[in-house]
Design an enzyme around this catalytic site. Structure first.
Site, short mmCIF file in Angstrom:
data_model
loop_
_atom_site.label_atom_id
_atom_site.label_comp_id
_atom_site.label_asym_id
_atom_site.label_seq_id
_atom_site.Cartn_x
_atom_site.Cartn_y
_atom_site.Cartn_z
CD GLU A 67 1.11 -3.53 -3.56
OE1 GLU A 67 1.75 -4.32 -2.81
OE2 GLU A 67 1.43 -2.34 -3.70
CG ASP A 81 7.22 -8.93 3.30
OD1 ASP A 81 7.08 -7.86 2.68
OD2 ASP A 81 6.93 -10.04 2.82
#
Length: 265
Positions: A49, A60
């Site tokens: 990724e 995140d």
């Protein structure tokens, strides 16, 4: 059949889970990031990724958010992400872009799909895109033969899991817990249940992410999932390294450790 489908099929044929590794493009700089993802693949990661740095990374945790901020400060743009994807694809490993939807929308959905396919990318993971808002991406991914990976969570209802699984291609991303990304001391107890719930709706592979950081945790997740996704642990290795060479070596060592874990199930 995309490179992601091939990677998961190969792992299944070897009676193991696939290892999916994440790093943001441009961190700590473009060339180090490319060397790091290639080292990850060489050490045993089946799918990479590539994170597209974005100024508002709401899913995140601090490790990835700090890395993304640094990548943006050094001028990382979509072209750098595509160059990273191209390097991975040229090396023979499946590459997905992990991105929030705003940058894709701003770039132009069809243009992004075209350029991603041109770089050899297999598709997108879109953590903040819902099926209801995904019509342009569904159309573009069909046009260019790209995978589309959406996320399900422990809080997802049965109906919602069915809806999300129905628009996925490549695999379904099962977020093992509620909250932001980051390593954990233990794998979520609900992760296995979530995987089982998803499998009631699809024959696609189900990969589990959020929290895995070592061989033992990778083996634990590999016992019930088709794929093990690791991000923050790799980013931390780069962030804590004294220089680029040491960072790449640390990423390689972690990938080898995790690859041994997914093969231990």
């Amino acid at each position: 059949m995309t490179a992601v489908t091939t990677a998961f099929a190969k792992a299944a044929a070897e009676d193991r889970a696939a290892l999916v590794g994440y790093l943001p493009a441009g961190f700590p700089d473009k060339q180090t990031a490319i060397r790091a993802v290639l080292a990850m693949a060489e050490a045993g990661a089946d799918v990479i990724e590539v994170g597209l740095p974005y100024s508002d990374p709401l899913m995140d945790g601090p490790v990835i958010a700090d890395a993304v901020y640094q990548a943006l400060r050094t001028g990382t743009r979509v072209r750098d992400v595509l160059d990273t994807v191209h390097a991975i694809a040229d090396a023979g490993t499946a590459a997905l872009v992990m991105t929030y939807w705003n940058p894709v929308d701003h770039y132009g959905v069809d243009a992004f799909a075209r350029d991603l396919a041109g770089a050899g990318g297999a598709g997108l993971i879109t953590p903040d895109l819902t099926p209801e808002e995904a019509a342009p991406w569904l159309a573009a991914s069909d046009t260019y033969g790209l995978d589309r990976v959406f996320l399900v969570a422990p809080s997802s209802t049965t109906q919602r899991i069915g809806e999300i699984s129905g628009v996925c291609r490549g695999f379904v991303y099962a977020a093992s817990l509620m909250g932001i990304t980051g390593t954990r001391d233990a794998v979520s107890e609900g992760a296995g249940q979530l995987v089982a719930r998803v499998r009631e709706h699809t024959g696609l592979p189900v990969a589990v992410g959020l929290g895995v950081s070592n061989r033992d945790q990778a083996a634990e997740v590999a016992a019930f999932a088709d794929g093990v996704i690791v991000g923050s642990a790799f980013v931390r290795r780069l962030a804590q390294a004294p220089d680029s060479a040491a960072g790449v070596a640390a990423v390689r060592a972690l990938a080898a450790d995790l690859a041994a874990g997914v093969r231990r199930r």
